[in-house]
Enzyme design. Structure first.
Site, mmCIF file in Angstrom:
data_model
loop_
_atom_site.group_PDB
_atom_site.id
_atom_site.type_symbol
_atom_site.label_atom_id
_atom_site.label_comp_id
_atom_site.label_asym_id
_atom_site.label_seq_id
_atom_site.Cartn_x
_atom_site.Cartn_y
_atom_site.Cartn_z
ATOM 1 N N ASP A 117 0.831 -1.213 0.000
ATOM 2 C CA ASP A 117 0.000 0.000 0.000
ATOM 3 C C ASP A 117 0.862 1.259 0.000
ATOM 4 O OD1 ASP A 117 -2.276 1.504 0.037
ATOM 5 O OD2 ASP A 117 -2.813 1.051 2.121
ATOM 6 N N GLY A 118 0.335 2.318 -0.607
ATOM 7 C CA GLY A 118 0.989 3.621 -0.516
ATOM 8 C C GLY A 118 1.613 4.131 -1.801
ATOM 9 N N ASN A 119 1.358 3.439 -2.917
ATOM 10 C CA ASN A 119 1.936 3.896 -4.192
ATOM 11 C C ASN A 119 1.430 5.287 -4.571
ATOM 12 O OD1 ASN A 119 3.080 1.379 -4.420
ATOM 13 N ND2 ASN A 119 1.557 0.583 -5.852
ATOM 14 N N GLY A 120 0.123 5.484 -4.391
ATOM 15 C CA GLY A 120 -0.478 6.768 -4.766
ATOM 16 C C GLY A 120 0.122 7.909 -3.966
ATOM 17 N N ARG A 121 0.251 7.694 -2.642
ATOM 18 C CA ARG A 121 0.816 8.745 -1.777
ATOM 19 C C ARG A 121 2.284 8.995 -2.091
ATOM 20 N NH1 ARG A 121 -1.223 5.997 3.457
ATOM 21 N NH2 ARG A 121 -1.826 4.468 1.901
ATOM 22 N N ARG A 159 -0.519 9.261 -9.999
ATOM 23 C CA ARG A 159 -0.583 8.037 -9.181
ATOM 24 C C ARG A 159 0.082 6.845 -9.875
ATOM 25 N NH1 ARG A 159 -3.849 7.414 -5.079
ATOM 26 N NH2 ARG A 159 -4.277 5.262 -5.676
ATOM 27 N N HIS A 167 2.594 3.505 -8.944
ATOM 28 C CA HIS A 167 2.385 2.072 -9.213
ATOM 29 C C HIS A 167 3.572 1.481 -9.982
ATOM 30 C CE1 HIS A 167 -1.502 2.230 -7.470
ATOM 31 N NE2 HIS A 167 -2.060 2.957 -8.413
ATOM 32 N N LEU A 188 11.093 -20.395 -4.513
ATOM 33 C CA LEU A 188 10.039 -19.507 -4.016
ATOM 34 C C LEU A 188 8.788 -19.566 -4.900
ATOM 35 C CD1 LEU A 188 9.268 -16.946 -2.160
ATOM 36 C CD2 LEU A 188 10.006 -15.593 -4.124
ATOM 37 N N ARG A 230 1.856 -5.018 6.050
ATOM 38 C CA ARG A 230 1.156 -3.972 5.298
ATOM 39 C C ARG A 230 1.950 -2.683 5.412
ATOM 40 N NH1 ARG A 230 -5.117 -2.709 4.231
ATOM 41 N NH2 ARG A 230 -4.780 -0.930 2.889
ATOM 42 N N SER A 233 -8.330 -5.256 4.465
ATOM 43 C CA SER A 233 -8.868 -4.913 3.139
ATOM 44 C C SER A 233 -9.231 -6.143 2.297
ATOM 45 C CB SER A 233 -7.873 -4.036 2.369
ATOM 46 O OG SER A 233 -7.607 -2.858 3.067
HETATM 47 C C1 FPP Z 1 -2.189 0.229 -3.248
HETATM 48 O O1 FPP Z 1 -1.660 1.523 -3.177
HETATM 49 C C2 FPP Z 1 -1.571 -0.475 -4.338
HETATM 50 C C3 FPP Z 1 -2.226 -1.064 -5.361
HETATM 51 C C4 FPP Z 1 -3.686 -1.079 -5.477
HETATM 52 C C5 FPP Z 1 -1.490 -1.704 -6.445
HETATM 53 C C6 FPP Z 1 -0.311 -2.458 -6.017
HETATM 54 C C7 FPP Z 1 0.448 -2.910 -7.192
HETATM 55 C C8 FPP Z 1 1.788 -2.917 -7.277
HETATM 56 C C9 FPP Z 1 2.658 -2.496 -6.169
HETATM 57 C C10 FPP Z 1 2.476 -3.415 -8.480
HETATM 58 C C11 FPP Z 1 2.069 -4.795 -8.823
HETATM 59 C C12 FPP Z 1 3.128 -5.509 -9.463
HETATM 60 C C13 FPP Z 1 2.985 -6.671 -10.118
HETATM 61 C C14 FPP Z 1 4.186 -7.409 -10.494
HETATM 62 C C15 FPP Z 1 1.700 -7.219 -10.500
HETATM 63 P P1 FPP Z 1 -2.631 2.746 -3.381
HETATM 64 O O2 FPP Z 1 -2.758 3.026 -4.832
HETATM 65 O O3 FPP Z 1 -3.934 2.480 -2.706
HETATM 66 O O4 FPP Z 1 -1.848 3.886 -2.661
HETATM 67 P P2 FPP Z 1 -2.471 5.071 -1.794
HETATM 68 O O5 FPP Z 1 -3.194 4.437 -0.642
HETATM 69 O O6 FPP Z 1 -1.279 5.856 -1.349
HETATM 70 O O7 FPP Z 1 -3.385 5.842 -2.701
#
Ligand code: FPP
Length: 256
Positions: free
Chosen positions: A36-40, A49, A53, A147, A204, A212
């Site tokens: 979690d946290g890609n968007g932030r 955003r 990702h 793995l 997480r 979630s």
């Molecule tokens: C949640 O962060 C993240 C996701 C919904 C997507 C996660 C996906 C990846 C990290 C890449 C996947 C990689 C492969 C190999 C399939 P958020 O967007 O909710 O972040 P935020 O809470 O900060 O907005």
């Protein structure tokens, strides 16, 4: 690199693995991560955003290397939930493209490192390109015994359990077994995770402390570990700190 017209900067300090000397006595067999946290992460840098990702996907490569280094048996990553379809189409499309992008560049290294790809989730609604890339990777790695990299795509625990209940009811209706035979083991065998053990350790990132809709049944006795660090910044050192914390946990599974 440009993503939707925005410059995309790669973090300098995470491109290579620092082979630390950490020796862990007790390793969780199965680690599940809510990334979690890609968007932030992106917002903090004034980026769209999807740049977060993309960086999150690059971090998957780094974390898989750590998991391989410490000989984990299973690493389950929550890449897309059944609820994530509610996001704007542009973001959903981008997220759906990540598995094929990841595999197109990284599959040879995964094969070389004896990693086996698996997936959990409702596969059918995924775009055909995503399905093709995953099916190909699953096939090409099926004989690997290192793995298991288990990617949760269009995964939702409630959906998984409801589907299991429907199939059990059907099987009881056609007299495959009596209702009295339904127990935890039987139920588990109707879940996507039937071939893998329950997660020992759930991580997480990003400061949120909730499941979630992730592996609700399977996490009944998992140890949880939360960090405020955003997923793209969750690096080898922090992963190893988490693994080292796991070592200190006393697991009693309801006993003494
Ligand atoms: C949640 O962060 C993240 C996701 C919904 C997507 C996660 C996906 C990846 C990290 C890449 C996947 C990689 C492969 C190999 C399939 P958020 O967007 O909710 O972040 P935020 O809470 O900060 O907005």
């Amino acid at each position: 690199m440009l993503i939707n017209g925005f410059p995309f900067f790669k973090k300098k300090n995470q491109s290579t693995i620092n082979h630390s000397e950490l020796h862990l006595g007790v390793i969780p067999k199965h680690v599940a991560i809510i990334m979690d946290g890609n968007g932030r992460w992106a917002k903090k840098r004034g980026l769209p955003r999807i740049a977060g990702h993309k960086e999150g996907m690059d971090n998957v490569k780094r974390i898989v290397r750590v998991a391989t280094k410490h000989k984990l048996e299973v690493l389950t990553l929550y890449a897309f939930s059944t609820e994530n379809w509610k996001r704007p189409k542009k973001e959903v499309d981008f997220l759906m493209g990540l598995p094929s992008e990841f595999l197109s560049t990284y599959l040879p290294e995964l094969i070389e490192n004896n990693v086996r790809i698996q997936t959990i989730g409702d596969f059918e609604p995924l775009p055909s390109l995503t399905k093709q890339a995953m099916t190909n990777a699953i096939h090409k790695t099926k004989d690997n015994d290192g793995l298991i990299l288990n990617i949760a795509l269009n995964y939702g625990s409630r959906f998984e359990m409801l589907e299991a209940v429907k199939k059990i009811v059907e099987d009881v209706k056609v007299d495959q077994y009596p209702i009295e035979n339904i127990n935890e083991e039987l139920f588990s065998n109707y879940l996507y995770t039937k071939h893998i053990s329950d997660p020992d350790f759930l991580i997480r990132t990003s400061g949120e402390q909730r499941l979630s809709n992730f592996l609700l049944w399977q996490c009944a006795y998992s140890e949880f570990w939360f960090t405020d660090v955003l997923w793209p910044d969750f690096d080898e050192k922090l992963f190893e700190q988490a693994l080292s914390d796991y070592e200190k946990r006393k697991r009693r599974f309801g006993g003494l």
